[in-house]
Design a protein around this motif. Structure first.
Motif, PDB file in Angstrom:
ATOM      1  N   ILE A 378       0.848  -1.192   0.000  1.00 56.25           N
ATOM      2  CA  ILE A 378       0.000   0.000   0.000  1.00 56.25           C
ATOM      3  C   ILE A 378       0.886   1.245   0.000  1.00 56.25           C
ATOM      4  O   ILE A 378       1.897   1.306   0.694  1.00 56.25           O
ATOM      5  N   GLY A 379       0.494   2.270  -0.743  1.00 51.71           N
ATOM      6  CA  GLY A 379       1.181   3.544  -0.713  1.00 51.71           C
ATOM      7  C   GLY A 379       2.538   3.511  -1.383  1.00 51.71           C
ATOM      8  O   GLY A 379       2.911   2.557  -2.078  1.00 51.71           O
ATOM      9  N   PHE A 380       3.312   4.610  -1.141  1.00 49.52           N
ATOM     10  CA  PHE A 380       4.610   4.736  -1.820  1.00 49.52           C
ATOM     11  C   PHE A 380       5.564   3.623  -1.413  1.00 49.52           C
ATOM     12  O   PHE A 380       6.359   3.136  -2.221  1.00 49.52           O
ATOM     13  N   VAL A 381       5.490   3.182  -0.138  1.00 48.90           N
ATOM     14  CA  VAL A 381       6.342   2.074   0.293  1.00 48.90           C
ATOM     15  C   VAL A 381       5.923   0.792  -0.419  1.00 48.90           C
ATOM     16  O   VAL A 381       6.761   0.026  -0.910  1.00 48.90           O
ATOM     17  N   GLY A 382       4.601   0.568  -0.495  1.00 46.62           N
ATOM     18  CA  GLY A 382       4.102  -0.635  -1.150  1.00 46.62           C
ATOM     19  C   GLY A 382       4.456  -0.687  -2.621  1.00 46.62           C
ATOM     20  O   GLY A 382       4.640  -1.776  -3.188  1.00 46.62           O
ATOM     21  N   ARG A 383       4.562   0.485  -3.244  1.00 45.66           N
ATOM     22  CA  ARG A 383       4.931   0.539  -4.655  1.00 45.66           C
ATOM     23  C   ARG A 383       6.441   0.545  -4.863  1.00 45.66           C
ATOM     24  O   ARG A 383       6.923   0.744  -5.957  1.00 45.66           O
ATOM     25  N   ARG A 384       7.200   0.378  -3.772  1.00 46.84           N
ATOM     26  CA  ARG A 384       8.664   0.364  -3.793  1.00 46.84           C
ATOM     27  C   ARG A 384       9.243   1.688  -4.313  1.00 46.84           C
ATOM     28  O   ARG A 384      10.266   1.723  -4.980  1.00 46.84           O
ATOM     29  N   GLU A 385       8.556   2.776  -3.921  1.00 53.00           N
ATOM     30  CA  GLU A 385       9.046   4.103  -4.305  1.00 53.00           C
ATOM     31  C   GLU A 385       9.933   4.711  -3.224  1.00 53.00           C
ATOM     32  O   GLU A 385      10.632   5.705  -3.467  1.00 53.00           O
ATOM     33  N   GLY A 386       9.927   4.150  -2.026  1.00 50.96           N
ATOM     34  CA  GLY A 386      10.721   4.710  -0.939  1.00 50.96           C
ATOM     35  C   GLY A 386      10.761   3.787   0.262  1.00 50.96           C
ATOM     36  O   GLY A 386      10.057   2.768   0.319  1.00 50.96           O
ATOM     37  N   ILE A 387      11.606   4.139   1.217  1.00 54.47           N
ATOM     38  CA  ILE A 387      11.730   3.419   2.491  1.00 54.47           C
ATOM     39  C   ILE A 387      11.553   4.428   3.619  1.00 54.47           C
ATOM     40  O   ILE A 387      12.095   5.546   3.558  1.00 54.47           O
ATOM     41  N   ALA A 388      10.809   4.055   4.643  1.00 56.61           N
ATOM     42  CA  ALA A 388      10.579   4.920   5.804  1.00 56.61           C
ATOM     43  C   ALA A 388      11.163   4.271   7.058  1.00 56.61           C
ATOM     44  O   ALA A 388      11.349   3.049   7.112  1.00 56.61           O
ATOM     45  N   ALA A 389      11.428   5.082   8.033  1.00 59.56           N
ATOM     46  CA  ALA A 389      11.942   4.583   9.321  1.00 59.56           C
ATOM     47  C   ALA A 389      11.340   5.388  10.458  1.00 59.56           C
ATOM     48  O   ALA A 389      11.180   6.611  10.362  1.00 59.56           O
ATOM     49  N   ILE A 390      11.000   4.698  11.520  1.00 61.43           N
ATOM     50  CA  ILE A 390      10.532   5.312  12.768  1.00 61.43           C
ATOM     51  C   ILE A 390      11.498   4.879  13.862  1.00 61.43           C
ATOM     52  O   ILE A 390      11.816   3.687  13.985  1.00 61.43           O
ATOM     53  N   ALA A 391      11.971   5.838  14.651  1.00 58.02           N
ATOM     54  CA  ALA A 391      12.948   5.513  15.704  1.00 58.02           C
ATOM     55  C   ALA A 391      12.492   6.102  17.047  1.00 58.02           C
ATOM     56  O   ALA A 391      11.870   7.169  17.092  1.00 58.02           O
ATOM     57  N   THR A 392      12.816   5.392  18.101  1.00 61.85           N
ATOM     58  CA  THR A 392      12.547   5.850  19.459  1.00 61.85           C
ATOM     59  C   THR A 392      13.816   5.709  20.284  1.00 61.85           C
ATOM     60  O   THR A 392      14.482   4.667  20.231  1.00 61.85           O
ATOM     61  N   ALA A 393      14.150   6.760  21.030  1.00 62.03           N
ATOM     62  CA  ALA A 393      15.331   6.731  21.904  1.00 62.03           C
ATOM     63  C   ALA A 393      14.902   7.049  23.332  1.00 62.03           C
ATOM     64  O   ALA A 393      14.068   7.940  23.559  1.00 62.03           O
ATOM     65  N   THR A 394      15.453   6.325  24.279  1.00 58.05           N
ATOM     66  CA  THR A 394      15.187   6.571  25.704  1.00 58.05           C
ATOM     67  C   THR A 394      16.489   7.013  26.368  1.00 58.05           C
ATOM     68  O   THR A 394      17.515   6.341  26.236  1.00 58.05           O
ATOM     69  N   VAL A 395      16.413   8.140  27.068  1.00 58.23           N
ATOM     70  CA  VAL A 395      17.599   8.724  27.690  1.00 58.23           C
ATOM     71  C   VAL A 395      17.261   9.105  29.132  1.00 58.23           C
ATOM     72  O   VAL A 395      16.190   9.636  29.401  1.00 58.23           O
ATOM     73  N   VAL A 396      18.166   8.812  30.046  1.00 58.20           N
ATOM     74  CA  VAL A 396      18.040   9.229  31.434  1.00 58.20           C
ATOM     75  C   VAL A 396      19.004  10.376  31.679  1.00 58.20           C
ATOM     76  O   VAL A 396      20.198  10.264  31.383  1.00 58.20           O
ATOM     77  N   PHE A 397      18.475  11.489  32.206  1.00 56.28           N
ATOM     78  CA  PHE A 397      19.310  12.658  32.470  1.00 56.28           C
ATOM     79  C   PHE A 397      19.548  12.790  33.969  1.00 56.28           C
ATOM     80  O   PHE A 397      18.646  12.582  34.777  1.00 56.28           O
ATOM     81  N   ARG A 398      20.757  13.121  34.328  1.00 52.87           N
ATOM     82  CA  ARG A 398      21.070  13.326  35.753  1.00 52.87           C
ATOM     83  C   ARG A 398      20.554  14.695  36.172  1.00 52.87           C
ATOM     84  O   ARG A 398      20.396  15.595  35.365  1.00 52.87           O
ATOM     85  N   GLY A 399      20.345  14.803  37.519  1.00 54.21           N
ATOM     86  CA  GLY A 399      19.895  16.074  38.060  1.00 54.21           C
ATOM     87  C   GLY A 399      20.979  17.100  38.034  1.00 54.21           C
ATOM     88  O   GLY A 399      22.168  16.792  37.978  1.00 54.21           O
ATOM     89  N   ASP A 400      20.547  18.455  38.168  1.00 51.17           N
ATOM     90  CA  ASP A 400      21.502  19.527  38.183  1.00 51.17           C
ATOM     91  C   ASP A 400      22.212  19.623  39.511  1.00 51.17           C
ATOM     92  O   ASP A 400      21.680  19.265  40.532  1.00 51.17           O
TER      93      ASP A 400
END
Length: 400
Positions: A378-400
């Motif tokens: 289905i769609g542009f990906v289904g027609r082999r017109e392009g490739i898509a990517a979804i990414a998720t990153a999890t980061v822990v930040f220290r306190g100030d």
């Protein structure tokens, strides 16, 4: 006495060296970190956020100006604090603080140790209520609960001391400002430097000191173990700063000899079109990482109009984003990439892709995930017109 007839100033004593709190190279205890911030920052915050707080004086050691500035740089309202230098003893430092406070509109004063960062607003309110009741000298204290023994130089117990009527003194010890300053002046004139706290000076000067209910949490950090326990207490009660960022990218397919995904080249009868190597997976993950610290997106850092990035390996972009995250105090915990493509097949290359992410980000392999799915033609990906990517990153930040 009503609220309008007095103004409570604060003197926070922070000029000590804290010899019992660890090695000299660790620095004075009031600047040691607990819960991600210096002790003195926690203490100051308690008074800066108290609704009755008037002018605040902090007494520091002349060598500690840079330490104090660094400790309070992110503290709201810190600019309204008056800084003065202390003397060789706590008693002299308090006197210098009282002198500095006398130039303000304060009528009463609370004298508090910087090394008591857990003082509660409820305790401060009880002291203020004591002033309103007409008392000019107030001592927060808690009854002694342990059995007391008097020992001798021979190491033996000589007697059991009755604990009835005995209290452990705390701070802030609080007084009519003019009276306690006069008492300190008299003590200084007579070279009396043997008083252990301000209440004892008041007693010596004939000033009545009334007991106020203290708090078991209002502990003084004296030795290294106290600081370690305070750090554990604050760390355990602080919600971790965990942030999640998302990224999405898509590139058009055109005739070619292969595609690069997650840094791995896969032979194919098409290639991805883009200014760089068009690695949609690494582009999406770069945006996800930048999102965790509000650092814009990949186009802000590597604009397509800049020819130096033409044909560049997208590994450069991801490494840059990871560096920004770490400079902001973040630790990358997880990276997840979903590829959406009809072809080529990702499965045979998934392990190599995960290993490449692990290498670029400097995290363990089990924290790197790569998945792939088709778009059911289905769609542009289904027609082999392009490739898509979804990414998720999890980061822990220290306190100030």
């Amino acid at each position: 006495m009503d609220d309008d007839s007095f103004r409570i100033g604060i003197v926070i004593v922070a000029a000590g060296r804290g010899e019992r709190a660890g090695a000299p190279e660790d620095g004075p205890k009031q600047y040691r970190p607990i819960g991600g911030r210096p002790v003195i920052a926690h203490t100051l915050e308690r008074f800066l956020t108290w609704h009755r707080s008037g002018p605040i004086v902090v007494v520091i050691h002349p060598d500690d100006e840079a330490l104090y500035a660094a400790a309070t740089v992110n503290l709201p309202q810190a600019a309204r604090v008056i800084i003065t230098f202390g003397g060789e003893t706590r008693q002299r430092s308090v006197y210098e603080g009282l002198r500095a406070l006398s130039g303000t509109d304060a009528t009463h004063v609370m004298i508090h140790d910087a090394a008591r960062p857990f003082v509660e607003h409820d305790l401060l309110d009880r002291v203020a209520e004591g002033f309103m009741a007409g008392h000019d000298g107030l001592l927060p204290a808690i009854p002694i609960s342990d059995t007391l023994k008097r020992g001798g130089s021979d190491g033996l117990v000589h007697e059991t001391v009755p604990r009835a009527g005995l209290y452990a003194a705390q701070t802030p010890q609080s007084f009519l400002l003019s009276e306690i300053r006069t008492a300190h002046e008299k003590a200084a004139a007579l070279r009396r430097e043997d008083f252990t706290d301000d209440a004892s000076i008041a007693e010596w000067a004939g000033l009545p000191v009334h007991l106020v209910e203290g708090s078991v949490d209002n502990i003084k950090l004296t030795v290294k173990r106290d600081i370690d326990m305070a750090d554990e207490r604050l760390t355990a009660s602080t919600l971790p700063d965990v942030r999640t960022g998302n990224g999405y990218d898509v590139h058009q397919l055109e005739p070619g000899d292969g595609v690069t995904l997650c840094g791995i080249f896969i032979p194919h009868d098409q290639k991805l079109s883009g200014h760089s190597d068009a690695d949609v997976a690494l582009h999406a993950l770069t945006d996800a990482l930048l999102a965790t610290c509000g650092a814009g997106d990949i186009g802000d850092h590597f604009p397509p109009s800049d020819m130096q990035w033409k044909g560049a390996a997208s590994k450069i972009f991801l490494e840059h984003a990871a560096k920004i995250v770490r400079e902001h105090g973040g630790t990358i915990m997880n990276a997840d990439v979903s590829l959406i493509a009809e072809a080529p097949k990702v499965g045979p290359h998934r392990q190599a892709m995960r290993e490449k992410l692990s290498e670029i980000l400097g995290i363990s392999l089990d924290r790197c995930s790569v998945k792939a799915t088709t778009n059911e033609k289905i769609g542009f990906v289904g027609r082999r017109e392009g490739i898509a990517a979804i990414a998720t990153a999890t980061v822990v930040f220290r306190g100030d």
